[in-house]
Structures are given as structure tokens and as C-alpha cells.
Design a protein around this motif. Structure first.
Motif, PDB file in Angstrom:
ATOM      1  N   VAL A  41       6.338  -6.109  -5.634  1.00  0.00           N
ATOM      2  CA  VAL A  41       5.472  -7.513  -5.471  1.00  0.00           C
ATOM      3  C   VAL A  41       6.493  -8.544  -5.506  1.00  0.00           C
ATOM      4  O   VAL A  41       6.636  -9.587  -4.673  1.00  0.00           O
ATOM      5  N   VAL A  42       7.567  -8.642  -6.510  1.00  0.00           N
ATOM      6  CA  VAL A  42       8.497  -9.415  -6.626  1.00  0.00           C
ATOM      7  C   VAL A  42       9.456  -9.602  -5.432  1.00  0.00           C
ATOM      8  O   VAL A  42       9.564 -10.616  -4.951  1.00  0.00           O
ATOM      9  N   LEU A  43      10.166  -8.529  -4.852  1.00  0.00           N
ATOM     10  CA  LEU A  43      10.762  -8.460  -3.525  1.00  0.00           C
ATOM     11  C   LEU A  43      10.072  -9.203  -2.359  1.00  0.00           C
ATOM     12  O   LEU A  43      10.386  -9.882  -1.647  1.00  0.00           O
ATOM     13  N   ILE A  44       8.607  -8.634  -2.136  1.00  0.00           N
ATOM     14  CA  ILE A  44       7.977  -9.296  -0.904  1.00  0.00           C
ATOM     15  C   ILE A  44       7.789 -10.471  -1.026  1.00  0.00           C
ATOM     16  O   ILE A  44       7.967 -11.472  -0.168  1.00  0.00           O
ATOM     17  N   ASP A  45       7.345 -10.889  -2.499  1.00  0.00           N
ATOM     18  CA  ASP A  45       6.713 -12.421  -2.668  1.00  0.00           C
ATOM     19  C   ASP A  45       7.945 -13.540  -2.608  1.00  0.00           C
ATOM     20  O   ASP A  45       8.228 -14.532  -2.070  1.00  0.00           O
ATOM     21  N   ASN A  46       9.142 -12.757  -3.090  1.00  0.00           N
ATOM     22  CA  ASN A  46      10.627 -13.629  -2.898  1.00  0.00           C
ATOM     23  C   ASN A  46      11.046 -13.756  -1.378  1.00  0.00           C
ATOM     24  O   ASN A  46      11.758 -14.667  -1.115  1.00  0.00           O
TER      25      ASN A  46
ATOM     26  N   ALA B 176       0.866  -1.212   0.103  1.00  0.00           N
ATOM     27  CA  ALA B 176      -0.028  -0.118   0.122  1.00  0.00           C
ATOM     28  C   ALA B 176       0.782   1.345  -0.033  1.00  0.00           C
ATOM     29  O   ALA B 176       0.504   2.462  -0.635  1.00  0.00           O
ATOM     30  N   VAL B 177       2.034   1.293   0.654  1.00  0.00           N
ATOM     31  CA  VAL B 177       2.897   2.488   0.663  1.00  0.00           C
ATOM     32  C   VAL B 177       3.273   2.686  -0.917  1.00  0.00           C
ATOM     33  O   VAL B 177       3.660   4.114  -1.147  1.00  0.00           O
ATOM     34  N   PHE B 178       3.066   1.951  -1.809  1.00  0.00           N
ATOM     35  CA  PHE B 178       3.410   2.353  -3.269  1.00  0.00           C
ATOM     36  C   PHE B 178       2.280   2.792  -3.888  1.00  0.00           C
ATOM     37  O   PHE B 178       2.161   3.123  -4.980  1.00  0.00           O
ATOM     38  N   ASP B 179       1.223   2.851  -3.332  1.00  0.00           N
ATOM     39  CA  ASP B 179      -0.072   3.477  -3.798  1.00  0.00           C
ATOM     40  C   ASP B 179      -0.030   5.049  -3.505  1.00  0.00           C
ATOM     41  O   ASP B 179      -1.144   5.723  -4.184  1.00  0.00           O
TER      42      ASP B 179
ATOM     43  N   ALA C  47      12.139   0.582   1.414  1.00  0.00           N
ATOM     44  CA  ALA C  47      12.463   2.045   1.704  1.00  0.00           C
ATOM     45  C   ALA C  47      13.177   2.600   0.411  1.00  0.00           C
ATOM     46  O   ALA C  47      12.763   3.844   0.043  1.00  0.00           O
ATOM     47  N   LEU C  48      14.280   1.886   0.152  1.00  0.00           N
ATOM     48  CA  LEU C  48      15.184   2.153  -1.094  1.00  0.00           C
ATOM     49  C   LEU C  48      14.326   2.415  -2.345  1.00  0.00           C
ATOM     50  O   LEU C  48      14.550   3.270  -2.835  1.00  0.00           O
ATOM     51  N   LEU C  49      13.611   1.506  -2.505  1.00  0.00           N
ATOM     52  CA  LEU C  49      12.890   1.467  -3.641  1.00  0.00           C
ATOM     53  C   LEU C  49      11.724   2.526  -3.849  1.00  0.00           C
ATOM     54  O   LEU C  49      11.485   3.264  -4.594  1.00  0.00           O
ATOM     55  N   LEU C  50      11.020   2.972  -2.845  1.00  0.00           N
ATOM     56  CA  LEU C  50      10.099   3.949  -2.726  1.00  0.00           C
ATOM     57  C   LEU C  50      10.730   5.306  -2.747  1.00  0.00           C
ATOM     58  O   LEU C  50      10.394   6.185  -3.348  1.00  0.00           O
ATOM     59  N   ASP C  51      12.067   5.405  -2.175  1.00  0.00           N
ATOM     60  CA  ASP C  51      12.684   6.788  -2.301  1.00  0.00           C
ATOM     61  C   ASP C  51      13.242   6.911  -3.718  1.00  0.00           C
ATOM     62  O   ASP C  51      13.093   8.142  -4.229  1.00  0.00           O
ATOM     63  N   GLY C  52      13.780   5.546  -4.229  1.00  0.00           N
ATOM     64  CA  GLY C  52      13.952   5.822  -5.510  1.00  0.00           C
ATOM     65  C   GLY C  52      12.983   6.250  -6.677  1.00  0.00           C
ATOM     66  O   GLY C  52      13.230   6.913  -7.465  1.00  0.00           O
ATOM     67  N   ALA C  53      11.843   5.899  -6.326  1.00  0.00           N
ATOM     68  CA  ALA C  53      10.645   6.038  -7.048  1.00  0.00           C
ATOM     69  C   ALA C  53      10.298   7.441  -7.029  1.00  0.00           C
ATOM     70  O   ALA C  53      10.038   8.270  -7.927  1.00  0.00           O
TER      71      ALA C  53
ATOM     72  N   ALA D  47       5.981  -0.316  -7.677  1.00  0.00           N
ATOM     73  CA  ALA D  47       5.084  -1.347  -7.226  1.00  0.00           C
ATOM     74  C   ALA D  47       5.172  -2.660  -7.688  1.00  0.00           C
ATOM     75  O   ALA D  47       5.036  -3.721  -6.953  1.00  0.00           O
ATOM     76  N   ALA D  48       5.637  -2.786  -9.051  1.00  0.00           N
ATOM     77  CA  ALA D  48       5.593  -4.035  -9.651  1.00  0.00           C
ATOM     78  C   ALA D  48       6.847  -4.644  -9.159  1.00  0.00           C
ATOM     79  O   ALA D  48       7.057  -5.879  -8.895  1.00  0.00           O
TER      80      ALA D  48
END
Length: 191
Positions: free
Chosen positions: A179-184, A93-96, A153-159, A175-176
Motif C-alpha cells: 500500500v505504501v509503495l503503490i500510494d507513494n 489483490a496479488v497480496f491476498d 514482485a520482489l516484495l511478494l517473492d520475499g513474503a 500487503a501493508a
């Protein structure tokens, strides 16, 4: 009425002056940047004198720090404290949320002094944000919740930064990837 209670052009500015200064900073800093926004301009937009600004803040650095304190002090409670979302859903949800540029990143980039109050607040906020992500990752069953929290956090800041530089929305791609990071990171039984 004393001279201290008067703002520019003799208008009374004591009541609400602090809020008007903060409102002016919230209007000017995101659009122009912190370093490009002068005290004179902040005072003009707020309708107060420089003297009034210095009565409420020791200087621009303190005003910037208070400006940052107003942003998300509880770190996305609408997401992280939501009982309606599973921990995995909270992580996604943070990516929304699509902020134009995280004000904490903006402040850290513009303010070089690592001891500046605004820079300290930015650093503390980023650490606390990663900790909130790690907490949700722990609740989701991630074996390395701190690692996943830092990655997200790094992904969100980068976005946020990439979106600002390119003037485009980078959050859908982030966000895509999330999903991969979280599911892995999560055991199959929990996904």
C-alpha cells in the motif's frame, strides 16, 4: 497388451499415465522438494513403471518443467484480467493470495543449472509476473511502472520465502508495505 502398456504389477498404465505422473509430482514436490523426490517415488505414487515415465518425459527435468507449466500459465488472470478491479486494486489483490511457497522460487533454489528447462521456466515466469505488475502500474498512472512492478514482485517473492522459512503468514505485512509503495508511486490525483 504389450509390455510397454503395462505398469508395475502388470497393470495397464498407458491411459492417463502422464496425468498421474504430473499429479504425483504436484503432490510430492511441494511437500518434499524437487531434489528429495526420486523418480522411483514419483512412479510408485503414480502407479506406473519407470519405463512409462520415460515414455512420457525424457527425464525428471522435463517432468519438473511440465509440473511448473501447469502453475498459473496466464499469470493470475483472475486478478490481472478482472474488469471489476481498478488497476490499483489489481496491484494490491496479488497480496491476498497466500501460496505456501511459490513453486517457481522452489524450483530455482533447488535446481542449480541456469539452463535447466525448469529453471528457465521459473525465470521466465518471474519476468512475466513483474511485467504484469508493471502493466497494472502503468494503467494506474505510475510514472515508473517497471520500477513499481519490480518492487512489488520482489516484495511478494520475499513474503512467500519468508512465510515458508518462518512457517508463518508474511502476506499481511507485505500487503501493508505494498500500500505504501503503490500510494507513494501514484500521483495524488489518481489515488
Amino acid at each position: 497388451m504389450t509390455e510397454l502398456e503395462k505398469g508395475p504389477r502388470g497393470l495397464r498404465s498407458g491411459r492417463g499415465a502422464r496425468e498421474r505422473l504430473l499429479s504425483a509430482s504436484q503432490q510430492l514436490f511441494p511437500d518434499q522438494g524437487i531434489n528429495c523426490t526420486g523418480v522411483d517415488q514419483i512412479c510408485a505414487v503414480a502407479g506406473v513403471s519407470k519405463r512409462t515415465l520415460y515414455q512420457h518425459f525424457t527425464g525428471k527435468d522435463e517432468l519438473v518443467a511440465e509440473y511448473l507449466r501447469r502453475f498459473d500459465p496466464d499469470i493470475m488472470p483472475e486478478i490481472f484480467d478482472s474488469a471489476d478491479l481498478t488497476p490499483r486494486e489489481r496491484l494490491l489483490a496479488v497480496f491476498d493470495i497466500h501460496p505456501p511457497l511459490c513453486p517457481f522460487i522452489g524450483a530455482a533454489v533447488e535446481i542449480q543449472d541456469p539452463g535447466n528447462p525448469a529453471r528457465v521456466l521459473a525465470r521466465d515466469h518471474k519476468k512475466a509476473f513483474a511485467a504484469r505488475l508493471a502493466e497494472a502500474a502503468r494503467e494506474a498512472g505510475a510514472p515508473d511502472p517497471e520500477g513499481l512492478g519490480e518492487q512489488l514482485a520482489l516484495l511478494l517473492d520475499g513474503a512467500s520465502a519468508r512465510g515458508r522459512v518462518l512457517d508463518a503468514d508474511a502476506f499481511a505485512t507485505a500487503a501493508a508495505i505494498a500500500v505504501v509503495l503503490i500510494d507513494n508511486a501514484l500521483p495524488l490525483a489518481i489515488r
